[in-house]
Motif scaffolding. Structure first.
Motif, mmCIF file in Angstrom:
data_model
loop_
_atom_site.group_PDB
_atom_site.id
_atom_site.type_symbol
_atom_site.label_atom_id
_atom_site.label_comp_id
_atom_site.label_asym_id
_atom_site.label_seq_id
_atom_site.Cartn_x
_atom_site.Cartn_y
_atom_site.Cartn_z
ATOM 1 N N ASP B 131 -68.805 29.312 -26.627
ATOM 2 C CA ASP B 131 -68.123 28.602 -27.701
ATOM 3 C C ASP B 131 -67.578 29.548 -28.763
ATOM 4 O O ASP B 131 -66.760 29.146 -29.593
ATOM 5 C CB ASP B 131 -69.089 27.612 -28.354
ATOM 6 C CG ASP B 131 -69.406 26.443 -27.428
ATOM 7 O OD1 ASP B 131 -68.622 26.189 -26.492
ATOM 8 O OD2 ASP B 131 -70.441 25.796 -27.646
ATOM 9 N N ASN B 132 -68.046 30.811 -28.751
ATOM 10 C CA ASN B 132 -67.578 31.767 -29.753
ATOM 11 C C ASN B 132 -66.061 31.927 -29.729
ATOM 12 O O ASN B 132 -65.447 32.220 -30.758
ATOM 13 C CB ASN B 132 -68.227 33.137 -29.530
ATOM 14 C CG ASN B 132 -69.701 33.127 -29.865
ATOM 15 O OD1 ASN B 132 -70.175 32.212 -30.527
ATOM 16 N ND2 ASN B 132 -70.421 34.128 -29.404
ATOM 17 N N ALA B 133 -65.461 31.769 -28.546
ATOM 18 C CA ALA B 133 -64.012 31.944 -28.428
ATOM 19 C C ALA B 133 -63.265 30.960 -29.322
ATOM 20 O O ALA B 133 -62.179 31.254 -29.823
ATOM 21 C CB ALA B 133 -63.581 31.777 -26.971
ATOM 22 N N ALA B 134 -63.850 29.788 -29.545
ATOM 23 C CA ALA B 134 -63.206 28.789 -30.398
ATOM 24 C C ALA B 134 -63.069 29.292 -31.838
ATOM 25 O O ALA B 134 -62.218 28.853 -32.590
ATOM 26 C CB ALA B 134 -64.001 27.486 -30.374
ATOM 27 N N PHE B 135 -63.960 30.237 -32.199
ATOM 28 C CA PHE B 135 -63.909 30.822 -33.540
ATOM 29 C C PHE B 135 -63.209 32.182 -33.528
ATOM 30 O O PHE B 135 -63.338 32.965 -34.469
ATOM 31 C CB PHE B 135 -65.332 30.961 -34.113
ATOM 32 C CG PHE B 135 -66.035 29.639 -34.264
ATOM 33 C CD1 PHE B 135 -65.673 28.757 -35.274
ATOM 34 C CD2 PHE B 135 -67.044 29.264 -33.387
ATOM 35 C CE1 PHE B 135 -66.314 27.539 -35.417
ATOM 36 C CE2 PHE B 135 -67.691 28.038 -33.515
ATOM 37 C CZ PHE B 135 -67.327 27.168 -34.533
ATOM 38 N N GLY B 136 -62.517 32.476 -32.423
ATOM 39 C CA GLY B 136 -61.779 33.739 -32.334
ATOM 40 C C GLY B 136 -62.693 34.937 -32.284
ATOM 41 O O GLY B 136 -62.276 36.052 -32.597
ATOM 42 N N PHE B 137 -63.932 34.732 -31.855
ATOM 43 C CA PHE B 137 -64.915 35.822 -31.834
ATOM 44 C C PHE B 137 -64.942 36.395 -30.420
ATOM 45 O O PHE B 137 -65.464 35.784 -29.500
ATOM 46 C CB PHE B 137 -66.285 35.284 -32.226
ATOM 47 C CG PHE B 137 -67.328 36.353 -32.409
ATOM 48 C CD1 PHE B 137 -67.235 37.243 -33.466
ATOM 49 C CD2 PHE B 137 -68.420 36.452 -31.553
ATOM 50 C CE1 PHE B 137 -68.200 38.219 -33.660
ATOM 51 C CE2 PHE B 137 -69.383 37.422 -31.735
ATOM 52 C CZ PHE B 137 -69.274 38.304 -32.784
ATOM 53 N N TYR B 138 -64.334 37.589 -30.277
ATOM 54 C CA TYR B 138 -64.056 38.130 -28.947
ATOM 55 C C TYR B 138 -64.688 39.482 -28.712
ATOM 56 O O TYR B 138 -64.841 40.288 -29.636
ATOM 57 C CB TYR B 138 -62.544 38.281 -28.750
ATOM 58 C CG TYR B 138 -61.882 36.977 -28.460
ATOM 59 C CD1 TYR B 138 -61.900 36.449 -27.186
ATOM 60 C CD2 TYR B 138 -61.281 36.253 -29.485
ATOM 61 C CE1 TYR B 138 -61.308 35.233 -26.917
ATOM 62 C CE2 TYR B 138 -60.685 35.033 -29.212
ATOM 63 C CZ TYR B 138 -60.703 34.527 -27.939
ATOM 64 O OH TYR B 138 -60.135 33.328 -27.673
ATOM 65 N N SER B 141 -66.766 44.207 -28.774
ATOM 66 C CA SER B 141 -66.443 44.788 -30.074
ATOM 67 C C SER B 141 -66.833 43.847 -31.210
ATOM 68 O O SER B 141 -67.373 44.279 -32.228
ATOM 69 C CB SER B 141 -64.946 45.080 -30.178
ATOM 70 O OG SER B 141 -64.549 45.929 -29.134
ATOM 71 N N GLY B 142 -66.568 42.557 -31.048
ATOM 72 C CA GLY B 142 -66.929 41.588 -32.082
ATOM 73 C C GLY B 142 -68.425 41.597 -32.344
ATOM 74 O O GLY B 142 -68.872 41.630 -33.494
ATOM 75 N N VAL B 198 -61.706 45.652 -34.943
ATOM 76 C CA VAL B 198 -62.537 44.583 -35.512
ATOM 77 C C VAL B 198 -63.322 45.234 -36.638
ATOM 78 O O VAL B 198 -64.254 45.994 -36.392
ATOM 79 C CB VAL B 198 -63.512 43.987 -34.471
ATOM 80 C CG1 VAL B 198 -64.260 42.810 -35.091
ATOM 81 C CG2 VAL B 198 -62.778 43.535 -33.226
ATOM 82 N N VAL B 247 -75.542 36.900 -32.548
ATOM 83 C CA VAL B 247 -75.319 35.982 -33.678
ATOM 84 C C VAL B 247 -76.653 35.566 -34.311
ATOM 85 O O VAL B 247 -76.769 35.409 -35.519
ATOM 86 C CB VAL B 247 -74.513 34.746 -33.226
ATOM 87 C CG1 VAL B 247 -74.334 33.759 -34.374
ATOM 88 C CG2 VAL B 247 -73.158 35.158 -32.676
#
Lengths: 149, 386
Positions: B131-138, B141-142, B198, B247
């Motif tokens: 679900d992290n992708a929904a927050f642009g967390f890629y 590196s992120g 990032v 996280v």
């Protein structure tokens, strides 16, 4: 309304209730019926006591920034008009941490430990994303909300 | 547990071309690296009866049995294994156990991928995580940047420390003809001028990816004596897997798995930090090197800048670190890059970058190899001696 092209949440059987509550603009997580631990991400057992009984309780939606990053690189072209943007690990007042975005303030004003509160963004008919803004009382001169972040 | 100390050895390493190499599959890199490692050890095809394989991006098709078919091997012992960046070190432990208990005579461990040439598309590095992708967390590196930002907050680390690490490793790569960055020098200014990817990471805080493979062969100490090159003995090994998504992690600023896996490996080896002549430290990001070396106890939180200053870990320095250029400046074969480099250094086969008089450093007898995977999620430690 323009089409939403960014990645959508990808609910599993375990995480679907979380996203269903988000759609109703409620931030809820599982609270263990035995020991009271609130856990995230969702799962079938309590990691503290292994009880399988839990209840989805409503949280205050308040927390603070545990850590954050600012994306400059476009990993997915759907975000190309958003960079630079902030993703963060939010520590909720009730304990758990979750991934989200910081909105409603300038990137240079984002600080670890800054108090924030949830703000749901309806992105499609199916999903609302729980994002976080600086708490209203902390939005002083240095934390001017921007029109669209 | 019965000690593994000095009972098994690394006896061969296998390289392949590395860089952007179109027209090759990930599988072909596994096969070529294994072939070269078997040849390097001076073994016959029929000698090899064990294989451990780290599938890139969880590709289940890249398995020992498929590789063995292409190499004409018959295996008594084989498994796919992935603890991500910690895998090579974990394989040393599992191969050692198999060798000591007689489940195999010679075990070849393989890695390979082709993310640039398109021969494998694991999408591991830029992909969103759930679900992290929904927050642009890629990307990895992120995740590591998230930990690093907390490090800046808690113990004042930052680019002043990380630039020392990146520049020192580039100097090693400049001595390594195989390194992707062999011909490109890096100054402090170059580091600071590299673009933000990032925040807080710049480009030069982040490792490259490469199309390539790498493999090594292990056998018992007894059999090792008959192999082509000087054996590199395993003195100690340890694993520790903190096992929480970054996280939610309580180890963004350490201690990471280096601490517990290191204590286990040092106890088994019967040596201390003072006995370590050089290190190969998993370096997917500069901050990973800092946190790992903190975990082993080389320095405390906030002391990284002073530790790395004045080229301590560079050629000519008192404690060489990542002598091939590492993942940052040589090439990316996950933990295999680091482990095989320690082996060739201890065998005295490292050419221009050889530890000892050639690079004005101490001739190495004992080296430390650190592996880290996921986002600080897994960790392995291996202590090797010549």
């Amino acid at each position: 309304m323009t089409m939403y092209t960014k990645p959508l949440p990808d609910p599993t059987i375990e995480t679907k209730p979380f996203w269903d509550y988000c759609k109703k603009h409620e931030l809820r997580m599982q609270k263990c019926a035995q020991c009271g631990h609130i856990r995230f991400p969702p799962g079938i057992v309590c990691p503290k006591c292994h009880s399988m009984e839990a209840e989805w309780v409503k949280l205050s939606g308040k927390g603070k920034i545990f850590s954050f990053v600012i994306f400059h690189y476009v990993y997915n072209k759907a975000f190309k008009d958003d960079v630079p943007y902030a993703s963060a690990s939010i520590e909720l007042d009730e304990g758990p941490r979750m991934m989200s975005n910081i909105i409603g303030c300038k990137l240079e004003d984002i600080k670890i430990n800054m108090p924030v509160e949830v703000h749901f963004e309806d992105i499609t008919g199916e999903f609302a994303l729980p994002k976080f803004k600086p708490e209203l009382k902390n939005r002083g001169k240095n934390l001017k909300p921007t029109a669209e972040v | 547990m019965e000690s593994l100390k000095n009972k098994v050895a690394i006896v061969g390493v296998g390289y392949t071309p590395q860089g952007r190499i179109p027209g090759r599959t990930a599988m072909s890199f596994h096969v070529e690296a294994a072939r070269n490692a078997i040849e390097d050890a001076g073994l016959k095809i029929t000698d090899v009866d064990g294989m451990l394989t780290q599938p890139p991006g969880g590709d289940t098709r890249i398995a020992p049995w498929n590789i063995a078919q292409q190499l004409g091997l018959r295996l008594r012992f084989g498994s796919q294994q992935s603890a991500m960046g910690a895998s090579a070190g974990c394989m040393v432990l599992h191969a050692a156990a198999a060798l000591i208990y007689g489940l195999a005579d010679y075990v070849v461990c393989t890695y390979g991928e082709s993310p640039l040439g398109g021969g494998s598309g694991p999408g591991t590095y830029g992909g969103g995580r759930g679900d992290n992708a929904a927050f642009g967390f890629y990307g990895a590196s992120g995740g590591y940047a998230l930990a690093a930002q907390r490090g800046i907050y808690e113990f004042k680390t930052g680019p002043e420390t990380w630039s020392e690490i990146a520049v020192a490793q580039r100097k090693w790569a400049n001595l390594n003809p195989m390194a992707m960055m062999h011909d490109r020098t890096m100054t402090d200014e170059d580091y600071y001028n590299s673009r933000m990817i990032v925040e807080p990471f710049r480009q030069y805080d982040i490792c490259q990816v490469s199309d390539s493979g790498r493999a090594f062969v292990m056998t018992t100490a007894e059999r090792a004596r008959d192999c082509r090159h000087r054996p590199v003995y395993v003195m100690g090994v340890g694993q520790d897997h903190p096992s929480t998504d970054i996280v939610q992690a309580d180890f963004m600023t350490g201690p990471i798995g280096a601490k517990v896996s290191g204590e286990e490996a040092f106890r088994m080896a019967g040596v201390t930090l003072k006995d370590i002549d050089a290190c190969e430290i998993y370096d997917c990001f500069t901050y990973t090197v800092e946190l790992s070396m903190m975990g082993y106890g080389f320095f405390g939180p906030g002391e990284g800048k002073a530790f790395f200053a004045n080229g301590r870990t560079a050629p000519g320095g008192e404690l060489p670190v990542n002598t091939s250029g590492g993942l940052l400046s040589e090439a990316y074969q996950m933990g295999f890059t680091l482990l095989t480099e320690a082996a060739v250094q201890l065998q005295g086969r490292a050419g221009e970058r050889q530890l000892g008089p050639v690079t004005r450093t101490k001739e190495p007898e004992i080296m430390l190899v650190s592996g880290n995977g996921g986002v600080l999620t897994t960790h392995s430690t291996v202590i090797l001696r010549r």
